[in-house]
Design a protein around this motif. Structure first.
Motif, short mmCIF file in Angstrom:
data_model
loop_
_atom_site.label_atom_id
_atom_site.label_comp_id
_atom_site.label_asym_id
_atom_site.label_seq_id
_atom_site.Cartn_x
_atom_site.Cartn_y
_atom_site.Cartn_z
N GLY A 28 7.80 -18.93 -10.03
CA GLY A 28 6.71 -18.07 -10.46
C GLY A 28 7.02 -17.14 -11.60
O GLY A 28 6.16 -16.34 -11.99
N VAL A 29 8.23 -17.22 -12.16
CA VAL A 29 8.65 -16.30 -13.22
C VAL A 29 8.77 -17.06 -14.55
O VAL A 29 9.41 -18.10 -14.62
CB VAL A 29 9.99 -15.63 -12.89
N LYS A 30 8.14 -16.52 -15.59
CA LYS A 30 8.24 -17.11 -16.91
C LYS A 30 9.62 -16.86 -17.52
O LYS A 30 10.30 -15.92 -17.14
CB LYS A 30 7.19 -16.50 -17.84
N GLN A 31 9.98 -17.69 -18.48
CA GLN A 31 11.16 -17.43 -19.27
C GLN A 31 10.73 -16.62 -20.48
O GLN A 31 9.79 -16.98 -21.18
CB GLN A 31 11.83 -18.74 -19.72
N GLY A 32 11.40 -15.48 -20.71
CA GLY A 32 11.04 -14.67 -21.86
C GLY A 32 11.53 -13.25 -21.73
O GLY A 32 12.41 -12.94 -20.91
N SER A 33 10.98 -12.36 -22.53
CA SER A 33 11.39 -10.96 -22.51
C SER A 33 10.28 -10.11 -23.10
O SER A 33 9.34 -10.63 -23.72
CB SER A 33 12.68 -10.75 -23.30
N THR A 34 10.39 -8.80 -22.92
CA THR A 34 9.45 -7.88 -23.52
C THR A 34 10.17 -6.58 -23.88
O THR A 34 11.12 -6.20 -23.21
CB THR A 34 8.27 -7.57 -22.58
N VAL A 35 9.71 -5.95 -24.95
CA VAL A 35 10.19 -4.61 -25.29
C VAL A 35 9.11 -3.58 -24.99
O VAL A 35 9.30 -2.39 -25.26
CB VAL A 35 10.62 -4.51 -26.76
N ASN A 36 7.97 -4.03 -24.44
CA ASN A 36 6.96 -3.09 -23.99
C ASN A 36 7.51 -2.29 -22.82
O ASN A 36 8.29 -2.80 -22.02
CB ASN A 36 5.69 -3.81 -23.56
N ARG A 37 7.11 -1.04 -22.72
CA ARG A 37 7.60 -0.19 -21.63
C ARG A 37 7.10 -0.71 -20.28
O ARG A 37 5.91 -0.98 -20.10
CB ARG A 37 7.15 1.26 -21.83
N THR A 38 8.02 -0.87 -19.37
CA THR A 38 7.70 -1.11 -17.97
C THR A 38 8.33 0.00 -17.15
O THR A 38 9.28 0.66 -17.61
CB THR A 38 8.22 -2.48 -17.49
N GLU A 39 7.80 0.23 -15.98
CA GLU A 39 8.30 1.31 -15.15
C GLU A 39 8.63 0.81 -13.75
O GLU A 39 8.07 -0.20 -13.29
CB GLU A 39 7.27 2.45 -15.08
#
Length: 558
Positions: A515-526
């Protein structure tokens, strides 16, 4: 000729209509199914105590392919993940990861805190109404009763009608109990001391399962009573400072803080099995026990999702003792990477590759040793708490005629005695402001906020936003103190945490598996986003105090 063309056109239209009707009929008969949830056989939640985000990048070249790198390469990396509250400490951290909210809602405002209702200090997991199981000491008198909301693990139990198993495992009791939730099948923690056994509380059971008894009577833990040397040649540890320096603690019985650390020689002087906590061996023991739980509880062996919550606590003990720039910390993470690879390999074999989901984060990060920072000409220092206390008492005596207006000063919070202030005909809000102004004048204190400000405002950014998320109206104090960046109240050696500053809030969030995509983000998560993300993946209700949001970029339904 026109008649022939007309007939051909009519026939063509009829064929198109028939073809469209057949396609439409087929579409009606075979609708496209929308997958609204994933059902991994097992969810594994991993909290690495005191892991800064930059440990992932700093030690990247030292990691193998089966641990941290596997999570990044096969899964999702949230690079800008933060705690959105303070205090950044173990109890609140584990609770916030699993409840999807902050101390303002779940009520775990520290590891220990002054309880206004009982006028005494309380421990986040302490509970004298239960007894120890697996030991004759009081180390098992614990429960999650101070946590006011449900966890993602509670919601899984409710969703599956208690059929999905939940097990919590950590060296620290709070690291096992709080993630496991209120309705867990079990939580186990390490007693250390003379026994080196894993224990629990009568909150969960009356006696240890046979597989735990077997683990305790084996020689698995005893095998770690050995010297601690670097796993790789120490000259390759270029991502950390000098091996011998003035910024690290010194074990009792040692004349130097350099490798190797001769544990058998200093065993008795350092709490026997407790010594293993301050080494990577504590993480390896945790991995050993987690794998025993995987097999002993038959986790992930049917279609009903189970949950294994693991906390690696030794990273925190090592960081506190040696500091975040030490070779000891580097070696601890290199060895943890191998333990993670061991766990993932076992999950592939026993649960099935692609049949489980894993997330990894931390309960807080940590500051670099301020004495080291000062030597690098970076602004940093230590709060003189004794001097501050004496000056503060003089102020209280002068301003109010008594120091009794303050009931407690702890966790960078001032608790006032509202009854005494009322008897003195002093307005509470005014007293808060006067005390805040006084404390703000002290060296090393950068910001001060009042409880009234926490009640009256809705902060959306910056330090006050972080403080407000950590402020529980029933449990928190009247005045909140924020040290200057780089300043701590701690010993001159080793690192610590707890502040709202970014060096304490920035931690990793890695997810991989079903259920998890491969990738990344630099958007803020908390941090509170983790629980609702897992809940959305599983298609279950959010924990009942959730304030975070699902991270949509992570999820993949196919």
């Amino acid at each position: 000729m026109r008649t022939t063309n007309l007939i051909v056109s009519i026939l063509a239209l009829c064929m198109i209509s028939i073809s469209y009707g057949q396609r439409r009929k087929k579409s009606i008969e075979e609708p496209q199914q929308e997958l609204i949830s994933q059902t991994p056989k097992l969810v594994v939640g991993i909290v690495v105590d005191q892991m800064r985000y930059d440990y992932l990048t700093r030690f990247w070249g030292q990691y193998g392919n089966g641990g941290f790198k596997r999570m990044v390469n096969e899964g999702f990396n949230a690079k800008n993940n933060h705690f959105n509250y303070a205090p950044t400490s173990t109890g609140p951290g584990h609770t916030s990861v699993y409840t999807g909210t902050t101390p303002s809602m779940h009520g775990i405002i520290g590891n220990n805190w002054y309880d206004k209702a009982t006028d005494k200090e309380v421990y986040c997991a302490g509970d004298d109404s239960y007894s120890s199981v697996g030991t004759t000491s009081d180390a098992g008198k614990m429960s999650p009763h101070r946590m006011l909301t449900t966890t993602i693990t509670d919601q899984l139990r409710l969703h599956t009608q208690q059929r999905g198993k939940v097990i919590g495992v950590a060296l620290k009791d709070r690291g096992a109990i709080l993630p496991a939730g209120h309705s867990a099948n079990a939580a186990y923690w390490f007693e250390g001391g003379e026994t080196g056994n894993w224990i629990t509380s009568s909150y969960y059971m009356d006696e240890l399962p046979q597989w735990v008894e077997d683990f305790n009577t084996s020689n698995i833990v005893e095998a770690y009573k050995k010297p601690w040397n670097t796993l790789k040649p120490i000259e390759t540890y270029v991502e950390s400072g000098l091996d011998v320096n003035n910024y690290e603690g010194l074990q009792k019985g040692e004349s130097t803080n350099a490798f190797p650390h001769d544990f058998p020689t200093i065993w008795g002087q350092n709490g026997q099995f407790d010594l293993l906590r301050r080494s990577p061996y504590g993480n390896s023991i945790t991995a050993d026990f987690a794998l025993a739980a995987l097999e002993g509880e038959e986790l992930g062996q049917d279609a009903i999702t189970d949950f294994l919550a693991i906390s690696f606590s030794s990273t925190d003990y090592v960081g506190h003792f040696y500091g975040v720039n030490s070779k000891e910390v580097e070696d601890t993470y290199i060895r943890l990477d191998q333990d993670l690879a061991r766990i993932f390999s076992a999950l592939d074999e026993k649960v099935g590759e692609g049949e489980y989901t894993v997330f990894l984060t931390a309960d807080h990060a940590a500051i670099n040793v301020p004495s080291y920072l000062k030597d690098q000409k970076i602004p940093a220092g230590y709060l003189d708490m004794k001097g501050i206390g004496e000056k503060f008492d003089d102020f209280l005596q002068y301003k109010y005629g008594t120091t009794d207006v303050v009931k407690n000063l702890s966790n960078y919070q001032v608790f006032l005695d509202h009854k005494i202030l009322t008897n003195l005909d002093i307005d509470i809000v005014i007293a808060q402001e006067e005390i805040a102004q006084e404390l703000l004048s002290y060296e090393g204190i950068g910001q001060v906020y009042t409880g009234h400000q926490m009640w009256a405002n809705d902060y959306t950014q910056g330090i006050p936003y972080i403080l407000q998320n950590g402020y529980n109206q029933k449990r928190s104090g009247d005045v909140l103190i924020v040290p200057d960046p780089g300043y701590i109240s701690y010993s001159r050696t080793g690192s610590t945490h707890g502040s709202p500053q970014i060096y304490d809030t920035h931690v990793p969030l890695l997810l991989f598996g079903k259920g998890v995509k491969q990738g990344s983000t630099v958007n803020r998560t908390e941090i509170p986003d983790i629980a609702p993300t897992i809940a959305t993946l599983l298609g279950i209700a959010f924990p009942n105090g959730t304030t975070g949001q699902p991270i949509g970029e992570v999820l993949e339904f196919k």
